[in-house]
Motif scaffolding. Structure first.
Motif, mmCIF file in Angstrom:
data_model
loop_
_atom_site.group_PDB
_atom_site.id
_atom_site.type_symbol
_atom_site.label_atom_id
_atom_site.label_comp_id
_atom_site.label_asym_id
_atom_site.label_seq_id
_atom_site.Cartn_x
_atom_site.Cartn_y
_atom_site.Cartn_z
ATOM 1 N N SER A 8 0.823 -1.207 0.000
ATOM 2 C CA SER A 8 0.000 0.000 0.000
ATOM 3 C C SER A 8 0.854 1.252 0.000
ATOM 4 N N THR A 9 0.299 2.284 -0.590
ATOM 5 C CA THR A 9 0.880 3.619 -0.563
ATOM 6 C C THR A 9 -0.164 4.548 0.041
ATOM 7 N N TYR A 10 0.248 5.328 1.034
ATOM 8 C CA TYR A 10 -0.681 6.249 1.681
ATOM 9 C C TYR A 10 -1.048 7.401 0.764
ATOM 10 N N THR A 11 -2.327 7.796 0.806
ATOM 11 C CA THR A 11 -2.771 9.030 0.182
ATOM 12 C C THR A 11 -2.480 10.156 1.178
ATOM 13 N N TYR A 51 6.523 1.390 -1.724
ATOM 14 C CA TYR A 51 5.308 1.231 -0.937
ATOM 15 C C TYR A 51 5.547 1.685 0.493
ATOM 16 N N ALA A 69 -9.035 -5.744 -0.538
ATOM 17 C CA ALA A 69 -8.385 -4.717 -1.355
ATOM 18 C C ALA A 69 -9.375 -3.631 -1.766
ATOM 19 N N ARG A 73 -9.156 0.287 -0.457
ATOM 20 C CA ARG A 73 -9.002 1.357 -1.455
ATOM 21 C C ARG A 73 -10.186 2.306 -1.459
ATOM 22 N N ARG A 76 -10.196 5.348 0.785
ATOM 23 C CA ARG A 76 -9.421 6.468 0.257
ATOM 24 C C ARG A 76 -8.191 6.863 1.073
ATOM 25 N N LEU A 78 -5.541 4.602 1.541
ATOM 26 C CA LEU A 78 -4.437 3.817 0.998
ATOM 27 C C LEU A 78 -4.744 3.383 -0.416
ATOM 28 N N ASP A 79 -3.743 3.415 -1.256
ATOM 29 C CA ASP A 79 -3.824 2.793 -2.578
ATOM 30 C C ASP A 79 -3.200 1.417 -2.403
ATOM 31 N N THR A 80 -4.034 0.381 -2.364
ATOM 32 C CA THR A 80 -3.604 -0.969 -1.998
ATOM 33 C C THR A 80 -3.622 -1.907 -3.193
ATOM 34 N N ARG A 81 -2.620 -2.763 -3.237
ATOM 35 C CA ARG A 81 -2.547 -3.836 -4.224
ATOM 36 C C ARG A 81 -2.368 -5.136 -3.453
#
Length: 106
Positions: A8-11, A51, A69, A73, A76, A78-81
């Motif tokens: 994940s990448t934080y917004t 990440y 997932a 997501r 809003r 985290l952008d999670t994969r």
């Protein structure tokens, strides 16, 4: 159960929430989310690279993984994969399966 890696990448909103909650609380939230979905969190790490978070977990199936997932997501923060992880034995089993395939232009 199947093993998965959630990256994940934080917004911006997520980073503000992390600052407010702290890392320990966020890890507890993720552990509860996974356990409430019938899974088990093996490990969670924060990173400073491609990440921001790495979570290794066991989940009942791919449908559950997709549900997690999408839920994460949609919130809003985290952008999670999510990626399935295979053991060496599972790779060996896959390699024993004969698959007929014709590459492009062959």
């Amino acid at each position: 159960m199947a093993k998965f890696l959630l990256t994940s990448t934080y917004t911006v909103e997520g980073l503000n929430g992390l600052r407010q909650d702290g890392g320990t609380k966020r890890a507890e939230v993720i552990r509860a989310l996974i356990e409430n979905s019938g899974g088990q969190m093996e490990a969670m790490y924060f990173g400073f690279g491609q990440y921001d978070t790495y979570v290794v977990c066991d989940l009942p199936d791919h449908t559950t993984a997709a549900a997690l997932a999408v839920t994460i997501r949609a919130a809003r923060g985290l952008d999670t994969r999510i990626s399935p992880l295979l053991t060496a034995e599972e790779v060996d089993e896959a390699l024993r399966i004969h698959v007929a395939y014709q590459p492009p232009g062959a």
